[in-house]
Every structure is written in C-alpha cells, then in structure tokens.
Design a protein around this motif. Structure first.
Motif, PDB file in Angstrom:
ATOM      1  N   MET A   1       0.860  -1.181   0.000  1.00 11.31           N
ATOM      2  CA  MET A   1       0.000   0.000   0.000  1.00 11.31           C
ATOM      3  C   MET A   1       0.901   1.237   0.000  1.00 11.31           C
ATOM      4  O   MET A   1       2.010   1.218   0.524  1.00 11.31           O
ATOM      5  CB  MET A   1      -0.882   0.016   1.245  1.00 11.31           C
ATOM      6  CG  MET A   1      -1.747  -1.206   1.425  1.00 11.31           C
ATOM      7  SD  MET A   1      -3.074  -1.329   0.236  1.00 11.31           S
ATOM      8  CE  MET A   1      -4.226  -0.179   0.919  1.00 11.31           C
ATOM      9  N   VAL A   2       0.394   2.309  -0.561  1.00 13.24           N
ATOM     10  CA  VAL A   2       1.137   3.566  -0.639  1.00 13.24           C
ATOM     11  C   VAL A   2       0.371   4.625   0.146  1.00 13.24           C
ATOM     12  O   VAL A   2      -0.845   4.741   0.019  1.00 13.24           O
ATOM     13  CB  VAL A   2       1.315   3.994  -2.109  1.00 13.24           C
ATOM     14  CG1 VAL A   2       1.995   5.339  -2.198  1.00 13.24           C
ATOM     15  CG2 VAL A   2       2.089   2.947  -2.890  1.00 13.24           C
ATOM     16  N   LEU A   3       1.098   5.364   0.950  1.00 20.28           N
ATOM     17  CA  LEU A   3       0.496   6.470   1.696  1.00 20.28           C
ATOM     18  C   LEU A   3       0.510   7.704   0.801  1.00 20.28           C
ATOM     19  O   LEU A   3       1.565   8.178   0.389  1.00 20.28           O
ATOM     20  CB  LEU A   3       1.287   6.724   2.979  1.00 20.28           C
ATOM     21  CG  LEU A   3       0.756   7.785   3.915  1.00 20.28           C
ATOM     22  CD1 LEU A   3      -0.653   7.416   4.400  1.00 20.28           C
ATOM     23  CD2 LEU A   3       1.681   7.935   5.112  1.00 20.28           C
ATOM     24  N   ASN A   4      -0.677   8.203   0.483  1.00 23.79           N
ATOM     25  CA  ASN A   4      -0.797   9.390  -0.366  1.00 23.79           C
ATOM     26  C   ASN A   4      -0.501  10.651   0.438  1.00 23.79           C
ATOM     27  O   ASN A   4      -0.489  10.636   1.663  1.00 23.79           O
ATOM     28  CB  ASN A   4      -2.206   9.486  -0.951  1.00 23.79           C
ATOM     29  CG  ASN A   4      -2.480   8.377  -1.945  1.00 23.79           C
ATOM     30  OD1 ASN A   4      -1.601   7.964  -2.673  1.00 23.79           O
ATOM     31  ND2 ASN A   4      -3.710   7.914  -1.969  1.00 23.79           N
ATOM     32  N   GLY A   5      -0.328  11.756  -0.246  1.00 24.31           N
ATOM     33  CA  GLY A   5      -0.057  13.039   0.391  1.00 24.31           C
ATOM     34  C   GLY A   5      -1.160  13.487   1.331  1.00 24.31           C
ATOM     35  O   GLY A   5      -0.905  14.200   2.306  1.00 24.31           O
ATOM     36  N   ASP A   6      -2.392  13.051   1.073  1.00 19.22           N
ATOM     37  CA  ASP A   6      -3.502  13.456   1.938  1.00 19.22           C
ATOM     38  C   ASP A   6      -3.702  12.497   3.114  1.00 19.22           C
ATOM     39  O   ASP A   6      -4.665  12.619   3.863  1.00 19.22           O
ATOM     40  CB  ASP A   6      -4.797  13.596   1.134  1.00 19.22           C
ATOM     41  CG  ASP A   6      -5.234  12.292   0.483  1.00 19.22           C
ATOM     42  OD1 ASP A   6      -4.551  11.258   0.658  1.00 19.22           O
ATOM     43  OD2 ASP A   6      -6.264  12.296  -0.208  1.00 19.22           O
ATOM     44  N   GLY A   7      -2.799  11.532   3.260  1.00 20.66           N
ATOM     45  CA  GLY A   7      -2.857  10.613   4.399  1.00 20.66           C
ATOM     46  C   GLY A   7      -3.690   9.368   4.171  1.00 20.66           C
ATOM     47  O   GLY A   7      -3.839   8.556   5.070  1.00 20.66           O
ATOM     48  N   THR A   8      -4.219   9.194   2.970  1.00 18.57           N
ATOM     49  CA  THR A   8      -4.993   7.989   2.683  1.00 18.57           C
ATOM     50  C   THR A   8      -4.089   6.913   2.091  1.00 18.57           C
ATOM     51  O   THR A   8      -3.051   7.209   1.502  1.00 18.57           O
ATOM     52  CB  THR A   8      -6.146   8.279   1.698  1.00 18.57           C
ATOM     53  OG1 THR A   8      -5.590   8.758   0.481  1.00 18.57           O
ATOM     54  CG2 THR A   8      -7.116   9.291   2.263  1.00 18.57           C
TER      55      THR A   8
END
Length: 75
Positions: A59-66
């Motif tokens: 999984m990748v953590l996006n810039g918005d924290g999702t």
C-alpha cells in the motif's frame, strides 16, 4: 508426512545460490545437474508466487494521508 513451513524469500534465494554453485561445477554428474535444475525451477516459481503476494499487499500512503494499493497507482 513431514509438515514443512514455507521458506522465506531470503531462504529461497540462498537455496538458489547453492544450486547455481552446483550447476557451475563442471565436474557435477549430469543426473545431479538435472536434479539441481529441476529443484531450482521449483524454487523460482515459489519465489515468483511469494513476490506476487507481497506486491498485492503493498500500500502507498498518499499526500492526503490515505492509503491506496500500489497497483491502483500504476494505471
């Protein structure tokens, strides 16, 4: 029948290295070379399966924290 735990990816890579050394030996009997080759191909398939399972879990953590699955980002 012996209940064997699945070898880790690192253990499989170590076993492949050992088999490569056997195959690199010019004095290895042909029957032993074929056996080592067959075992190596089985281990390679196991490694590919293990890597596929890991990739599906990444999984990748996006810039918005999702969190987003890695494969969703590749499209």
């Amino acid at each position: 029948m012996e209940d064997k735990k699945e070898m880790t990816l690192e253990e499989n890579f170590e076993k492949l290295e050992e088999l490569i050394q056997v195959l690199a030996d010019a004095d290895v009997p042909l029957e032993e070379a074929f056996q080592a080759y067959g075992e190596g191909m089985t281990i390679l398939k196991r490694c590919n399966d293990q890597i596929d399972r890991v990739e599906k879990k990444v999984m990748v953590l996006n810039g918005d924290g999702t969190l987003e699955e890695l494969e969703d980002l590749e499209a």
